[in-house]
Enzyme design. Structure first.
Site, PDB file in Angstrom:
ATOM      1  CB  ILE A  11      -1.179   0.029   0.767  1.00 51.70           C
ATOM      2  CG1 ILE A  11      -1.581  -1.316   1.413  1.00 51.70           C
ATOM      3  CG2 ILE A  11      -1.501   1.205   1.154  1.00 51.70           C
ATOM      4  CD1 ILE A  11      -2.890  -1.997   2.579  1.00 51.70           C
ATOM      5  CG  ASN A  34      11.679  -3.518   9.186  1.00 50.27           C
ATOM      6  OD1 ASN A  34      10.783  -3.891   7.831  1.00 50.27           O
ATOM      7  ND2 ASN A  34      11.701  -3.745  10.424  1.00 50.27           N
ATOM      8  CB  SER A  58      -7.510  -2.766  10.085  1.00 54.69           C
ATOM      9  OG  SER A  58      -7.370  -4.093  10.193  1.00 54.69           O
ATOM     10  CB  ALA A  59     -12.486  -3.138   8.314  1.00 51.93           C
ATOM     11  CB  THR A  60      -8.354  -5.942  11.909  1.00 52.33           C
ATOM     12  OG1 THR A  60      -7.220  -5.355  12.163  1.00 52.33           O
ATOM     13  CG2 THR A  60      -8.724  -7.066  11.118  1.00 52.33           C
ATOM     14  CE1 TYR A  66      -2.296  -5.682  11.101  1.00 49.80           C
ATOM     15  CE2 TYR A  66      -4.844  -5.990  10.330  1.00 49.80           C
ATOM     16  CZ  TYR A  66      -3.508  -5.377   9.996  1.00 49.80           C
ATOM     17  OH  TYR A  66      -3.638  -4.078   9.699  1.00 49.80           O
ATOM     18  CE  LYS A  72      -2.145  -1.830  11.049  1.00 45.26           C
ATOM     19  NZ  LYS A  72      -1.479  -1.087  10.599  1.00 45.26           N
ATOM     20  CG  LEU A  94      -8.742 -14.706  -1.832  1.00 44.84           C
ATOM     21  CD1 LEU A  94      -8.060 -15.979  -1.567  1.00 44.84           C
ATOM     22  CD2 LEU A  94      -9.830 -14.160  -1.849  1.00 44.84           C
ATOM     23  NE  ARG A 108      -7.172 -17.039   6.953  1.00 48.34           N
ATOM     24  CZ  ARG A 108      -6.739 -16.268   6.805  1.00 48.34           C
ATOM     25  NH1 ARG A 108      -5.371 -16.230   6.244  1.00 48.34           N
ATOM     26  NH2 ARG A 108      -7.505 -14.975   6.127  1.00 48.34           N
ATOM     27  N   PRO A 109      -7.899 -19.154  13.519  1.00 49.41           N
ATOM     28  CG  PRO A 109      -6.808 -20.053  14.419  1.00 49.41           C
ATOM     29  CD  PRO A 109      -7.419 -20.051  13.165  1.00 49.41           C
TER      30      PRO A 109
END
Length: 339
Positions: free
Chosen positions: A12, A32, A124-126, A148, A152, A199, A292-293
């Site tokens: 991005i 990095n 993030s939308a998370t 993750y 954020k 994906l 996935r967890p």
């Protein structure tokens, strides 16, 4: 105006560098290279005709970041640098908190010391966790379901506290959904150093024959075809959204504002596989495996606030994402010699 882009050699970040340069900004990149390659900036230069100063450094290394801020007089920072794989964060949470939260803390401290108080943060939308309803609005409860997302969310909270303590700060939190696609030139796209976590690059590698099979994580979600539904947004639309946000930030009053950047439409994993098969003319064999967890069933945005306040909306279709990704994958196989 001079903009520091952290993580600017990444997926991005590199696309945003293109759009920043096209909009007339000067860009300096720090990265990095833990999940990116410096050569991408040469390709950004090929697209834009501009040479980008690049410093390989980790945000957690305070002395290195201090030197960068001493050398350059930045007007604002776009902060992309961070680890980003949901599944990996579940198995390696301390690594994610160390890299994402500690790196951001050092960056903010150095920015404050050098009176650079304008920041566009790649959130993030998370941070919304598993929403009770969709589409998701910016005022929905925040409750991440994986390390993750929590990293954020922690950074968002730091930024709110910072802006509350010092009215000089102008901060935008960009909560974006699932970036996909590549630049239309085919010169830059998503190029993970290891096995892809997202994906689209995985589908592209299966379609090209580089990988044998795609794993679809779960087909028993409460969705039309049982696979997870996400809001896929073209990375160029996303990059343009960052530039529009910066323009708003430079002209706005102090404080913090969150914006969703998405299309407002959800597509399932199987729908995306079928779209990619149509775009590439290749089969994408897959197998269904366990969930996935940390994953959730459905997540897509209401991005009307960004349209109202930033004058931005996503314009590129899923078909365009697939076509551009396939062009990038094909050109990468030919020119950049994947190992």
């Amino acid at each position: 105006m001079k903009i520091l882009v952290t993580g600017g050699a990444g997926y991005i970040g590199s696309h945003t560098c293109v759009e920043l340069i096209n909009a007339g900004y000067q860009v300096v990149v720090v990265d990095n290279l833990c999940n990116s390659k410096a050569s991408v900036l040469e390709r950004v230069a090929g697209i834009t005709g501009a040479t980008i100063p690049f410093i390989q450094a980790d945000l957690r290394h305070r002395n290195a970041i201090e030197k960068i801020f001493t050398q350059y007089n930045f007007d604002a920072v776009m902060h992309f640098a961070g680890l980003k794989a949901v599944g990996e964060s579940v198995t390696e949470p301390l690594r994610y908190y160390d890299n994402n939260v500690e790196g951001s803390l050092v960056l903010l401290q150095v920015m404050a010391k050098h009176d650079v108080t304008k920041l566009v943060f790649s959130s993030s939308a998370t941070v919304y966790g598993d929403p009770a309803t969709v589409p998701i609005l910016e005022d929905f409860p925040l409750a991440a379901t994986n390390p993750y997302g929590r990293s954020k969310l922690m950074i968002e909270e730091m930024l709110r506290d910072l802006a509350h303590s010092d009215p000089a700060w102008r901060i935008a939190l960009l909560r974006y959904f699932n970036p996909a696609g590549a630049h239309e030139s085919g010169l830059i796209g998503e190029d993970p150093n290891d096995i892809p976590n997202n994906l689209f690059p995985y589908v592209a590698q299966v379609a090209s024959g580089r990988r044998d099979l795609l794993s679809v994580y779960g087909d028993d979600y409460p969705t039309d075809d049982g696979t997870g539904v996400r809001d896929y947004i073209h990375v160029v639309d996303l990059a343009i959204g960052h530039v529009k946000t910066l323009e708003k930030l430079l002209a706005s009053a102090a404080g913090v504002q969150a914006y969703n950047l998405g299309t407002g439409c959800g597509s399932s994993v199987l729908q995306m596989i079928q779209a990619f098969e149509r775009a590439s003319g290749r089969r994408v064999p897959y197998r269904v495996v366990a969930r996935r967890p940390g994953d959730i069933a459905v997540c897509y945005a209401d991005a009307s606030l960004a349209q109202r306040e930033l004058g931005w909306r996503a314009e590129r279709s899923i078909e365009q994402m697939c076509v551009d990704t396939w062009r990038w994958q094909s050109m990468s196989e030919e020119r950049f010699a994947y190992a």
